[in-house]
Structure formats: C-alpha cells, structure tokens
Design a protein around this motif. Structure first.
Motif, PDB file in Angstrom:
ATOM      1  N   PRO A  88       0.837  -1.213   0.000  1.00 19.43           N
ATOM      2  CA  PRO A  88       0.000   0.000   0.000  1.00 19.43           C
ATOM      3  C   PRO A  88       0.865   1.253   0.000  1.00 19.43           C
ATOM      4  O   PRO A  88       1.963   1.261   0.564  1.00 19.43           O
ATOM      5  CB  PRO A  88      -0.810  -0.135   1.294  1.00 19.43           C
ATOM      6  CG  PRO A  88      -0.011  -1.049   2.161  1.00 19.43           C
ATOM      7  CD  PRO A  88       0.683  -2.003   1.236  1.00 19.43           C
ATOM      8  N   VAL A  89       0.357   2.301  -0.592  1.00 18.81           N
ATOM      9  CA  VAL A  89       1.136   3.537  -0.700  1.00 18.81           C
ATOM     10  C   VAL A  89       0.844   4.511   0.430  1.00 18.81           C
ATOM     11  O   VAL A  89       1.546   5.515   0.580  1.00 18.81           O
ATOM     12  CB  VAL A  89       0.890   4.227  -2.057  1.00 18.81           C
ATOM     13  CG1 VAL A  89       1.273   3.312  -3.196  1.00 18.81           C
ATOM     14  CG2 VAL A  89      -0.564   4.679  -2.183  1.00 18.81           C
ATOM     15  N   ASP A  90      -0.183   4.226   1.227  1.00 16.27           N
ATOM     16  CA  ASP A  90      -0.537   5.145   2.307  1.00 16.27           C
ATOM     17  C   ASP A  90       0.182   4.833   3.611  1.00 16.27           C
ATOM     18  O   ASP A  90      -0.068   5.476   4.633  1.00 16.27           O
ATOM     19  CB  ASP A  90      -2.048   5.153   2.533  1.00 16.27           C
ATOM     20  CG  ASP A  90      -2.604   3.774   2.872  1.00 16.27           C
ATOM     21  OD1 ASP A  90      -1.837   2.788   2.813  1.00 16.27           O
ATOM     22  OD2 ASP A  90      -3.810   3.677   3.185  1.00 16.27           O
ATOM     23  N   HIS A  91       1.080   3.855   3.597  1.00 21.29           N
ATOM     24  CA  HIS A  91       1.825   3.526   4.813  1.00 21.29           C
ATOM     25  C   HIS A  91       2.722   4.705   5.193  1.00 21.29           C
ATOM     26  O   HIS A  91       3.345   5.340   4.318  1.00 21.29           O
ATOM     27  CB  HIS A  91       2.672   2.273   4.578  1.00 21.29           C
ATOM     28  CG  HIS A  91       3.251   1.692   5.827  1.00 21.29           C
ATOM     29  ND1 HIS A  91       4.336   2.247   6.469  1.00 21.29           N
ATOM     30  CD2 HIS A  91       2.891   0.602   6.555  1.00 21.29           C
ATOM     31  CE1 HIS A  91       4.628   1.526   7.546  1.00 21.29           C
ATOM     32  NE2 HIS A  91       3.753   0.513   7.617  1.00 21.29           N
ATOM     33  N   PRO A  92       2.833   5.028   6.471  1.00 20.68           N
ATOM     34  CA  PRO A  92       3.648   6.190   6.896  1.00 20.68           C
ATOM     35  C   PRO A  92       5.095   6.127   6.425  1.00 20.68           C
ATOM     36  O   PRO A  92       5.687   7.166   6.106  1.00 20.68           O
ATOM     37  CB  PRO A  92       3.555   6.136   8.427  1.00 20.68           C
ATOM     38  CG  PRO A  92       2.279   5.418   8.713  1.00 20.68           C
ATOM     39  CD  PRO A  92       2.105   4.422   7.609  1.00 20.68           C
ATOM     40  N   GLU A  93       5.674   4.935   6.370  1.00 20.04           N
ATOM     41  CA  GLU A  93       7.071   4.831   5.945  1.00 20.04           C
ATOM     42  C   GLU A  93       7.221   5.145   4.459  1.00 20.04           C
ATOM     43  O   GLU A  93       8.210   5.762   4.040  1.00 20.04           O
ATOM     44  CB  GLU A  93       7.619   3.442   6.271  1.00 20.04           C
ATOM     45  CG  GLU A  93       7.737   3.181   7.769  1.00 20.04           C
ATOM     46  CD  GLU A  93       8.276   1.802   8.092  1.00 20.04           C
ATOM     47  OE1 GLU A  93       9.233   1.356   7.414  1.00 20.04           O
ATOM     48  OE2 GLU A  93       7.749   1.150   9.017  1.00 20.04           O
ATOM     49  N   VAL A  94       6.268   4.731   3.661  1.00 18.69           N
ATOM     50  CA  VAL A  94       6.292   5.061   2.238  1.00 18.69           C
ATOM     51  C   VAL A  94       6.073   6.556   2.055  1.00 18.69           C
ATOM     52  O   VAL A  94       6.751   7.213   1.248  1.00 18.69           O
ATOM     53  CB  VAL A  94       5.231   4.258   1.470  1.00 18.69           C
ATOM     54  CG1 VAL A  94       5.174   4.693   0.009  1.00 18.69           C
ATOM     55  CG2 VAL A  94       5.521   2.764   1.574  1.00 18.69           C
ATOM     56  N   GLN A  95       5.148   7.117   2.810  1.00 16.57           N
ATOM     57  CA  GLN A  95       4.880   8.557   2.722  1.00 16.57           C
ATOM     58  C   GLN A  95       6.109   9.374   3.107  1.00 16.57           C
ATOM     59  O   GLN A  95       6.368  10.436   2.530  1.00 16.57           O
ATOM     60  CB  GLN A  95       3.696   8.921   3.632  1.00 16.57           C
ATOM     61  CG  GLN A  95       2.353   8.404   3.148  1.00 16.57           C
ATOM     62  CD  GLN A  95       1.936   9.032   1.828  1.00 16.57           C
ATOM     63  OE1 GLN A  95       1.961  10.252   1.684  1.00 16.57           O
ATOM     64  NE2 GLN A  95       1.565   8.207   0.865  1.00 16.57           N
ATOM     65  N   THR A 236       3.944  -0.211 -15.147  1.00 21.08           N
ATOM     66  CA  THR A 236       2.482  -0.207 -14.995  1.00 21.08           C
ATOM     67  C   THR A 236       2.050   0.454 -13.690  1.00 21.08           C
ATOM     68  O   THR A 236       0.855   0.666 -13.474  1.00 21.08           O
ATOM     69  CB  THR A 236       1.929  -1.641 -15.018  1.00 21.08           C
ATOM     70  OG1 THR A 236       2.371  -2.361 -13.852  1.00 21.08           O
ATOM     71  CG2 THR A 236       2.374  -2.387 -16.265  1.00 21.08           C
ATOM     72  N   LEU A 237       2.999   0.781 -12.833  1.00 20.53           N
ATOM     73  CA  LEU A 237       2.686   1.293 -11.502  1.00 20.53           C
ATOM     74  C   LEU A 237       2.690   2.820 -11.474  1.00 20.53           C
ATOM     75  O   LEU A 237       3.355   3.480 -12.282  1.00 20.53           O
ATOM     76  CB  LEU A 237       3.708   0.774 -10.490  1.00 20.53           C
ATOM     77  CG  LEU A 237       3.914  -0.746 -10.422  1.00 20.53           C
ATOM     78  CD1 LEU A 237       4.929  -1.085  -9.341  1.00 20.53           C
ATOM     79  CD2 LEU A 237       2.605  -1.476 -10.173  1.00 20.53           C
ATOM     80  N   THR A 238       1.997   3.379 -10.498  1.00 16.54           N
ATOM     81  CA  THR A 238       2.067   4.812 -10.247  1.00 16.54           C
ATOM     82  C   THR A 238       3.400   5.144  -9.591  1.00 16.54           C
ATOM     83  O   THR A 238       4.124   4.245  -9.124  1.00 16.54           O
ATOM     84  CB  THR A 238       0.939   5.268  -9.321  1.00 16.54           C
ATOM     85  OG1 THR A 238       1.138   4.668  -8.020  1.00 16.54           O
ATOM     86  CG2 THR A 238      -0.423   4.870  -9.868  1.00 16.54           C
ATOM     87  N   ASN A 239       3.741   6.420  -9.525  1.00 15.73           N
ATOM     88  CA  ASN A 239       4.975   6.825  -8.853  1.00 15.73           C
ATOM     89  C   ASN A 239       5.021   6.309  -7.424  1.00 15.73           C
ATOM     90  O   ASN A 239       6.047   5.798  -6.950  1.00 15.73           O
ATOM     91  CB  ASN A 239       5.097   8.347  -8.843  1.00 15.73           C
ATOM     92  CG  ASN A 239       5.362   8.921 -10.210  1.00 15.73           C
ATOM     93  OD1 ASN A 239       5.690   8.194 -11.153  1.00 15.73           O
ATOM     94  ND2 ASN A 239       5.224  10.234 -10.335  1.00 15.73           N
ATOM     95  N   GLU A 240       3.908   6.437  -6.725  1.00 26.96           N
ATOM     96  CA  GLU A 240       3.857   6.021  -5.324  1.00 26.96           C
ATOM     97  C   GLU A 240       4.022   4.514  -5.195  1.00 26.96           C
ATOM     98  O   GLU A 240       4.673   4.026  -4.263  1.00 26.96           O
ATOM     99  CB  GLU A 240       2.528   6.463  -4.700  1.00 26.96           C
ATOM    100  CG  GLU A 240       2.362   7.982  -4.576  1.00 26.96           C
ATOM    101  CD  GLU A 240       1.985   8.655  -5.877  1.00 26.96           C
ATOM    102  OE1 GLU A 240       2.019   9.896  -5.922  1.00 26.96           O
ATOM    103  OE2 GLU A 240       1.661   7.926  -6.848  1.00 26.96           O
ATOM    104  N   GLU A 241       3.449   3.769  -6.121  1.00 24.33           N
ATOM    105  CA  GLU A 241       3.578   2.307  -6.080  1.00 24.33           C
ATOM    106  C   GLU A 241       5.012   1.869  -6.379  1.00 24.33           C
ATOM    107  O   GLU A 241       5.512   0.907  -5.789  1.00 24.33           O
ATOM    108  CB  GLU A 241       2.604   1.678  -7.073  1.00 24.33           C
ATOM    109  CG  GLU A 241       1.148   1.770  -6.620  1.00 24.33           C
ATOM    110  CD  GLU A 241       0.176   1.349  -7.708  1.00 24.33           C
ATOM    111  OE1 GLU A 241      -0.953   0.943  -7.361  1.00 24.33           O
ATOM    112  OE2 GLU A 241       0.536   1.418  -8.916  1.00 24.33           O
TER     113      GLU A 241
END
Length: 429
Positions: A88-95, A236-241
């Motif tokens: 998931p892209v909404d995880h705090p560590e990814v953010q 195929t992924l978004t930047n965040e993915e």
C-alpha cells in the motif's frame, strides 16, 4: 592534530576538494548535470541492522559450504507488507520516502497499460521519448541526469555472473523432494566451484521469507542488489507504487543483511525514464543484461531444456571460435526453481573454462555496490581490496575502508602542499 606550515589556505582548499571528489566517485554517483546528485537514502538511517552478519567483504578462507544456522533469524513480519503483493502507498514509511523525492525532475509519463502480461503500445510514440526498454530495448535515458543502464561487461571475455529472484525457497512444498533445491544448495555449489561469486538480485518478499539464506549469500561474498518487493512490471505502476516496491525491498535487505544496495534490476527488464528516475533518487542505478538465457521459460513449460542448453552452447562456441570480441556479457539467469538451478549448475563449470566469470560490479570496475563504506569488493583493477581481519574473523569488523582511503589521500595532499612551503592545520579523524 597534525600541523603543517602554510599561508595559502584558499589554494589548499581547492586542491583538497579535488582530491576528496576523486576519492568519493565510487560512493557518490554524480549526475551528468547539476540537476541531481545521488546520495545515501536518508529514510533508511534508523533501520535496525543485524548483529549476526559480516560487515565487510569476507576473505575466501572464511567462506565455507554447509547448512544454514538452526536458529532462525527473527524479523517482525507484521511490520512488513504482505509478501508478493503490491504494498500500500498510504503507509507512513512510504509517505516519508515520498517527501524526500523531487518529483519535479521525474518524467510525467503515465503508467503503462498491460493485459495478460502484454503491453498496449498502439498509441506509444515510435521515437520512444521515454526510453522504455519494453518498447525498444532502450538503455540510454533521455533524461540528462540519469546514467546509462548497465547491460554489458566492457572487457571482452568477461562474464558478469548474476541470478534473479532469490533467495530461493519453495513457498508451499508438498514433499521433502520439492525442498531439495532450497538455498543454500546452490550457494554451496558456488562455494565448491572455486568459491565463485555472483551478483544476486533479491526480491524483498523472498528476503523476509528466507532471511537466513539472504545472510548466507552475503557471508559467501556475493553482491546483493534489489529486484523489487513483488516482481511486477514496474512501468504499470504509479509513482507512489514504484516507491513502495523499492522502499520495502531496501528495508528488508538492510534489516536482514545490514547493507543498502546502489543497484537494482527491473523485473522483466520493464523500465522507462520515469521509473529509472525514481530508483535513482532512491539511491540505485539500473542494471539490465545483453543476453537472456530464457531459463525462466523452463518453469512455464514454454521452452524445453535442450533449447536453453543451445543458448549457452552458442555463447560458448562463439567465444571459443574467436567471434565474440566486442565486449563481455551480462546474461540473465535465475535461482527461482529446481530447473533454473539445475541449468546453472550444469553450465557454470563450462563458463568458468571459457570466460573470466565474476560479479557484475567487478567486471565494470565498481568496488562499492552499497552505500555502507565498510564494503569494498574486488575489481579488475584491484582484485584484492584492502580488508582487515577482526579477532572473530570477519564478523563484526566495522572498519570503513573507503573512509580510511579518503583520509589517507587527504593526508597525502596536505603533505605535498607542505613540501611546496604552504601551511595548514588539519585534524585527521
């Protein structure tokens, strides 16, 4: 404190600055323009590293074949995303990682559309403005600050040995026979074949599933690179993915092995300048290949063993006959099944007799595949890098050889200035 007599401090600073830049070329990959300077991933600074792994390149006499330790390495799997799934892209560590990246210099191309593993290219510009490998096999980015993908060994007769998708362990075995090829079987084989070293492109999900094998690969002297979290077609992924795929793999490798790779390989070779730029800002350069063994097709049943054998036979015959003289090779191979491991075990002795077989970073003369300065690997120019034994062998040796080299050069620069009659006070740490 070392004191040298010198009035012209400005001149000294210019000279020392030049020395420091040359010394650190392997550790800080500078862009071809001033747009972006690559640096160590700050978001990994607080990752807890293991205490049971080597912290510098082991000596060959410390490398032994054998089983994995009986005591499992404990990771908090609950702190990681689900294996083999898009994180998931909404995880705090990814953010937190996203806040570090400069998206203004990342190309704005949209994620590609794929159906049944086939890309929809009907509307894609044939001039390939995005250097999309899946479209044109492009390896030289159109974005000015991105370096060219590594895809060959420059010197003829060299073979950059590498394997994708490890560390290998059958996820749902139904018999002991199916587990026969689980690591460290193949790592033991490499030890027994002259302690052969390779570049290993690890999938993050496999690292957390089989951390003991990952640690073993490092202690055997192999070079570790990232191969994403769940092996998707990256364009195929978004930047965040994309960031999530690379971040969790980096974290798994660092928390398991204590290293931060500067290298990655896109699954299926699927990369464009948008994905390259994100990976580069996250501290990694893209590595592809110039020859495909197609061993991965053994798993799907699309190719028979004899077909893959003929690929290797053709490469060997071409070299023996004197027709392979342009450059060395990086050949795509895998450690992801019994069949690919059998194929690798079959052909490695023949490759060793025909080519100079070595890891990719050795064939491109790069001694520092990680951001950790204590790791210095052999190169063609320096086949025996400086290392220091600790009382417990290599385990726990925490010397920073790159840092030592820097200060040694700094001291030499100061000494040279003193001989010219200049003076400066410098403290060597």
């Amino acid at each position: 404190m070392i004191l040298y007599r010198v009035p012209f401090l400005a001149t000294f600073l210019v000279i020392v600055k030049a020395t420091a830049t040359n010394t650190n070329d392997a550790d800080v990959t500078r862009a071809s323009s001033a747009e972006y300077v690559q640096s160590s991933p700050a978001w990994l600074a607080n990752v807890k590293v293991p205490t049971n792994v080597v912290t510098q390149l082991p000596f060959d006499d410390e490398i032994k074949a054998g089983p994995l330790p009986k005591e499992p390495f404990k990771l908090d799997l609950n702190s990681y995303p689900k294996p083999n799934k898009q994180p998931p892209v909404d995880h705090p560590e990814v953010q937190a990682v996203l806040k570090h990246l400069d998206f203004s210099i990342i190309p704005k191309s949209k994620p590609r559309i794929v159906k049944d593993w086939v890309f929809d290219m009907k509307d894609y510009n044939r001039t390939d403005p995005d250097c999309w490998w899946s479209s044109s096999l492009c390896k030289k980015p159109k974005v000015s600050y991105l370096p060219e993908d590594i895809s060959i060994c420059p010197n003829k007769g060299t073979w950059g040995l590498n394997y994708d998708d490890g560390p290998y362990k059958m996820w749902w075995p139904t018999s002991e026979k199916q587990k026969e090829y689980d690591q460290p079987r193949f790592y033991n084989y490499l030890v027994e074949k002259g302690k052969q070293k390779a570049t290993l492109f690890f999938v993050g999900s496999n690292v957390i599933n089989f951390p003991e094998a990952a640690q073993r690969s490092l202690s055997d002297g192999h070079t570790i690179c990232s191969h994403t979290w769940s092996h998707p077609q990256m364009t195929t992924l978004t930047n965040e993915e994309v960031v999530a795929q690379l971040y969790w793999t980096h974290k798994a490798i660092k928390e398991t092995m204590g290293i931060t790779p500067k290298c990655w390989r896109p699954p299926y070779g699927d990369v464009d300048d948008r994905v390259r730029a994100i990976a580069y800002q996250m501290g990694m350069r893209t590595i592809l290949w110039d020859q495909d063994s197609n061993d991965w097709n053994l798993i799907t049943g699309r190719l028979k063993t004899e077909v893959v054998d003929n690929f290797f036979k053709g490469w060997v015959d071409n070299r023996v006959s004197g027709n392979d003289t342009d450059h060395g090779h990086i050949t795509l191979q895998h450690e992801n099944s019994n069949m690919t491991i059998q194929m690798s075990e079959k052909w490695l002795p023949i490759l060793q007799k025909t080519f100079k077989v070595m890891p990719i970073h050795q064939c491109i003369n790069d001694p520092h595949p990680y951001w950790e300065e204590s790791w210095t690997y052999p190169t063609l120019d320096v086949p025996e890098p400086p290392r220091q034994r600790s009382s417990a062998g290599n385990l726990g040796a925490n010397t920073s050889m790159a840092s030592s080299s820097y200060y040694s050069n700094l001291a030499e620069a100061i000494l040279n200035l003193s001989l010219l009659g200049f003076a400066v006070a410098a403290t060597l740490i």
